[in-house]
Design a protein around this motif. Structure first.
Motif, PDB file in Angstrom:
ATOM      1  N   LEU A  72      62.562 -66.647  33.350  1.00  0.00           N
ATOM      2  CA  LEU A  72      61.819 -66.584  32.088  1.00  0.00           C
ATOM      3  C   LEU A  72      60.305 -66.532  32.279  1.00  0.00           C
ATOM      4  CD1 LEU A  72      63.914 -68.812  29.659  1.00  0.00           C
ATOM      5  CD2 LEU A  72      63.820 -66.307  29.817  1.00  0.00           C
ATOM      6  N   MET A  73      59.850 -66.510  33.520  1.00  0.00           N
ATOM      7  CA  MET A  73      58.430 -66.227  33.758  1.00  0.00           C
ATOM      8  C   MET A  73      58.135 -64.756  33.468  1.00  0.00           C
ATOM      9  SD  MET A  73      57.589 -68.433  37.197  1.00  0.00           S
ATOM     10  CE  MET A  73      55.880 -67.901  37.233  1.00  0.00           C
ATOM     11  N   HIS A  74      59.200 -63.960  33.296  1.00  0.00           N
ATOM     12  CA  HIS A  74      59.082 -62.528  33.041  1.00  0.00           C
ATOM     13  C   HIS A  74      59.558 -62.219  31.626  1.00  0.00           C
ATOM     14  CE1 HIS A  74      58.560 -61.965  37.386  1.00  0.00           C
ATOM     15  NE2 HIS A  74      59.549 -62.826  37.525  1.00  0.00           N
ATOM     16  N   GLU A  75      59.043 -61.170  31.016  1.00  0.00           N
ATOM     17  CA  GLU A  75      59.546 -60.664  29.740  1.00  0.00           C
ATOM     18  C   GLU A  75      60.829 -59.889  30.050  1.00  0.00           C
ATOM     19  OE1 GLU A  75      60.907 -59.143  26.614  1.00  0.00           O
ATOM     20  OE2 GLU A  75      59.332 -60.645  26.350  1.00  0.00           O
ATOM     21  N   LEU A  76      61.962 -60.332  29.492  1.00  0.00           N
ATOM     22  CA  LEU A  76      63.255 -59.790  29.883  1.00  0.00           C
ATOM     23  C   LEU A  76      63.919 -58.926  28.818  1.00  0.00           C
ATOM     24  CD1 LEU A  76      64.541 -62.973  31.733  1.00  0.00           C
ATOM     25  CD2 LEU A  76      63.569 -60.896  32.740  1.00  0.00           C
ATOM     26  N   GLY A  77      63.227 -58.674  27.720  1.00  0.00           N
ATOM     27  CA  GLY A  77      63.817 -57.903  26.633  1.00  0.00           C
ATOM     28  C   GLY A  77      64.253 -56.508  27.039  1.00  0.00           C
ATOM     29  N   ALA A  78      63.394 -55.747  27.692  1.00  0.00           N
ATOM     30  CA  ALA A  78      63.734 -54.371  28.065  1.00  0.00           C
ATOM     31  C   ALA A  78      64.899 -54.340  29.054  1.00  0.00           C
ATOM     32  CB  ALA A  78      62.513 -53.668  28.653  1.00  0.00           C
ATOM     33  N   LEU A  79      64.926 -55.262  29.997  1.00  0.00           N
ATOM     34  CA  LEU A  79      66.011 -55.309  30.976  1.00  0.00           C
ATOM     35  C   LEU A  79      67.341 -55.613  30.296  1.00  0.00           C
ATOM     36  CD1 LEU A  79      67.151 -55.293  33.852  1.00  0.00           C
ATOM     37  CD2 LEU A  79      66.380 -57.671  34.084  1.00  0.00           C
ATOM     38  N   THR A  80      67.382 -56.634  29.450  1.00  0.00           N
ATOM     39  CA  THR A  80      68.659 -57.002  28.829  1.00  0.00           C
ATOM     40  C   THR A  80      69.128 -55.934  27.842  1.00  0.00           C
ATOM     41  OG1 THR A  80      67.526 -58.403  27.191  1.00  0.00           O
ATOM     42  CG2 THR A  80      68.364 -59.481  29.189  1.00  0.00           C
ATOM     43  N   ARG A  81      68.215 -55.312  27.120  1.00  0.00           N
ATOM     44  CA  ARG A  81      68.618 -54.224  26.207  1.00  0.00           C
ATOM     45  C   ARG A  81      69.232 -53.073  27.005  1.00  0.00           C
ATOM     46  NH1 ARG A  81      63.902 -55.821  23.732  1.00  0.00           N
ATOM     47  NH2 ARG A  81      62.661 -54.185  24.731  1.00  0.00           N
ATOM     48  N   SER A  82      68.646 -52.746  28.140  1.00  0.00           N
ATOM     49  CA  SER A  82      69.164 -51.659  28.976  1.00  0.00           C
ATOM     50  C   SER A  82      70.527 -52.010  29.569  1.00  0.00           C
ATOM     51  CB  SER A  82      68.177 -51.335  30.093  1.00  0.00           C
ATOM     52  OG  SER A  82      66.981 -50.813  29.551  1.00  0.00           O
ATOM     53  N   LEU A  83      70.707 -53.245  29.977  1.00  0.00           N
ATOM     54  CA  LEU A  83      72.002 -53.681  30.501  1.00  0.00           C
ATOM     55  C   LEU A  83      73.066 -53.627  29.408  1.00  0.00           C
ATOM     56  CD1 LEU A  83      70.768 -56.622  32.737  1.00  0.00           C
ATOM     57  CD2 LEU A  83      71.910 -54.539  33.572  1.00  0.00           C
ATOM     58  N   HIS A  84      72.736 -54.100  28.213  1.00  0.00           N
ATOM     59  CA  HIS A  84      73.685 -54.026  27.102  1.00  0.00           C
ATOM     60  C   HIS A  84      74.040 -52.577  26.787  1.00  0.00           C
ATOM     61  CE1 HIS A  84      72.827 -58.302  25.418  1.00  0.00           C
ATOM     62  NE2 HIS A  84      73.939 -58.278  26.127  1.00  0.00           N
ATOM     63  N   ALA A  85      73.043 -51.698  26.768  1.00  0.00           N
ATOM     64  CA  ALA A  85      73.284 -50.277  26.480  1.00  0.00           C
ATOM     65  C   ALA A  85      74.231 -49.651  27.504  1.00  0.00           C
ATOM     66  CB  ALA A  85      71.963 -49.513  26.437  1.00  0.00           C
ATOM     67  N   ALA A  86      74.252 -50.195  28.721  1.00  0.00           N
ATOM     68  CA  ALA A  86      75.133 -49.707  29.784  1.00  0.00           C
ATOM     69  C   ALA A  86      76.496 -50.415  29.769  1.00  0.00           C
ATOM     70  CB  ALA A  86      74.456 -49.893  31.141  1.00  0.00           C
ATOM     71  N   GLY A  87      76.739 -51.244  28.759  1.00  0.00           N
ATOM     72  CA  GLY A  87      78.020 -51.916  28.624  1.00  0.00           C
ATOM     73  C   GLY A  87      78.162 -53.195  29.424  1.00  0.00           C
ATOM     74  N   MET A  88      77.060 -53.767  29.833  1.00  0.00           N
ATOM     75  CA  MET A  88      77.078 -54.985  30.644  1.00  0.00           C
ATOM     76  C   MET A  88      76.850 -56.220  29.769  1.00  0.00           C
ATOM     77  SD  MET A  88      77.351 -53.362  33.546  1.00  0.00           S
ATOM     78  CE  MET A  88      76.974 -54.408  34.921  1.00  0.00           C
ATOM     79  N   GLN A  89      77.425 -57.348  30.175  1.00  0.00           N
ATOM     80  CA  GLN A  89      77.104 -58.642  29.582  1.00  0.00           C
ATOM     81  C   GLN A  89      75.900 -59.208  30.322  1.00  0.00           C
ATOM     82  OE1 GLN A  89      80.394 -61.331  29.894  1.00  0.00           O
ATOM     83  NE2 GLN A  89      81.474 -60.426  28.167  1.00  0.00           N
ATOM     84  N   THR A  90      75.082 -59.987  29.626  1.00  0.00           N
ATOM     85  CA  THR A  90      73.911 -60.588  30.254  1.00  0.00           C
ATOM     86  C   THR A  90      74.050 -62.105  30.234  1.00  0.00           C
ATOM     87  OG1 THR A  90      72.728 -60.470  28.129  1.00  0.00           O
ATOM     88  CG2 THR A  90      72.373 -58.668  29.685  1.00  0.00           C
ATOM     89  N   TRP A  91      73.956 -62.680  31.415  1.00  0.00           N
ATOM     90  CA  TRP A  91      74.035 -64.127  31.593  1.00  0.00           C
ATOM     91  C   TRP A  91      72.722 -64.590  32.211  1.00  0.00           C
ATOM     92  CZ3 TRP A  91      79.290 -64.467  34.658  1.00  0.00           C
ATOM     93  CH2 TRP A  91      80.335 -64.013  33.842  1.00  0.00           C
ATOM     94  N   LEU A  92      72.114 -65.607  31.639  1.00  0.00           N
ATOM     95  CA  LEU A  92      70.844 -66.137  32.117  1.00  0.00           C
ATOM     96  C   LEU A  92      71.038 -67.485  32.783  1.00  0.00           C
ATOM     97  CD1 LEU A  92      67.670 -66.068  32.132  1.00  0.00           C
ATOM     98  CD2 LEU A  92      67.788 -67.227  29.907  1.00  0.00           C
ATOM     99  N   GLU A  93      70.379 -67.684  33.931  1.00  0.00           N
ATOM    100  CA  GLU A  93      70.293 -68.995  34.606  1.00  0.00           C
ATOM    101  C   GLU A  93      68.824 -69.389  34.588  1.00  0.00           C
ATOM    102  OE1 GLU A  93      72.665 -70.828  36.474  1.00  0.00           O
ATOM    103  OE2 GLU A  93      74.358 -69.474  36.195  1.00  0.00           O
TER     104      GLU A  93
END
Length: 193
Positions: A72-93
């Motif tokens: 979360l030191m990084h802005e992760l919106g673009a990455l997670t949106r792209s992963l979702h668009a590719a059919g991936m689930q996003t899990w954060l630690e």
């Protein structure tokens, strides 16, 4: 910092196939951290989001764990949106010490004493995973359990280097407080990343 396909070793999703993206950078600084080489964000190459998504998409498991360091030191919106668009689930630690960004299917909050988690991250956590290093960590875990939502799953995990002495205490604690579950670092027992 690195990316790899493996089995999630800890918490609620333990035993499930997942693609890990470990981001460089951490200002929490746990003395027992097992990836201290992740702390310096500048020490690691940068990758295009499209390349990260393409690498993750090559594997049959459709869950991607974003971890660190402290992601979360990084802005992760673009990455997670792209992963979702590719059919991936996003899990954060995350330790929860920074503002939440991104779109998440699962948020594992693992708070650290060195830098407190933010109330907004506590409120959105699906899983609270507390690493137990000292006997006093049980009371600290309960303090954080009181701040998460009612459906958040609660896990206690022995710190790896003290597992032999902490695990028996943890087992007894969970038997006396059954809303908690035991989490083990099964990837270390399986000798996988």
């Amino acid at each position: 910092m690195e990316q790899f396909y493996t089995i999630q070793g800890e918490g609620a999703n333990a035993g499930r196939a997942a693609y890990f993206i470990r981001l460089g950078g951490c200002d929490v600084g746990c003395h027992w951290c097992d990836v201290k080489e992740s702390w310096d964000a500048e020490a690691h190459p940068k990758y295009a989001i499209a390349d990260l998504v393409a690498q993750a998409s090559q594997h049959p498991g459709k869950a991607v764990v974003i971890t660190g360091g402290e992601p979360l030191m990084h802005e992760l919106g673009a990455l997670t949106r792209s992963l979702h668009a590719a059919g991936m689930q996003t899990w954060l630690e995350t330790s929860g010490a920074h503002p939440l960004s991104g779109e998440w299917d699962w948020i594992c909050l693992s708070p650290k004493k060195f830098k407190a988690p933010r109330p907004d991250v506590l409120a959105q956590a699906h899983e609270l995973k507390v690493v137990v290093f000292h006997k006093s960590d049980f009371a600290w875990a309960e303090e954080h359990a009181a701040q998460v939502g009612p459906t958040c799953r609660l896990f206690l995990q022995p710190e790896w280097s003290k597992a032999a002495s902490i695990t028996p205490l943890l087992i007894e604690y969970v038997k006396q407080h059954p809303r908690w579950q035991v989490s083990l670092q099964t990837h270390k027992y399986l000798d996988i990343p």
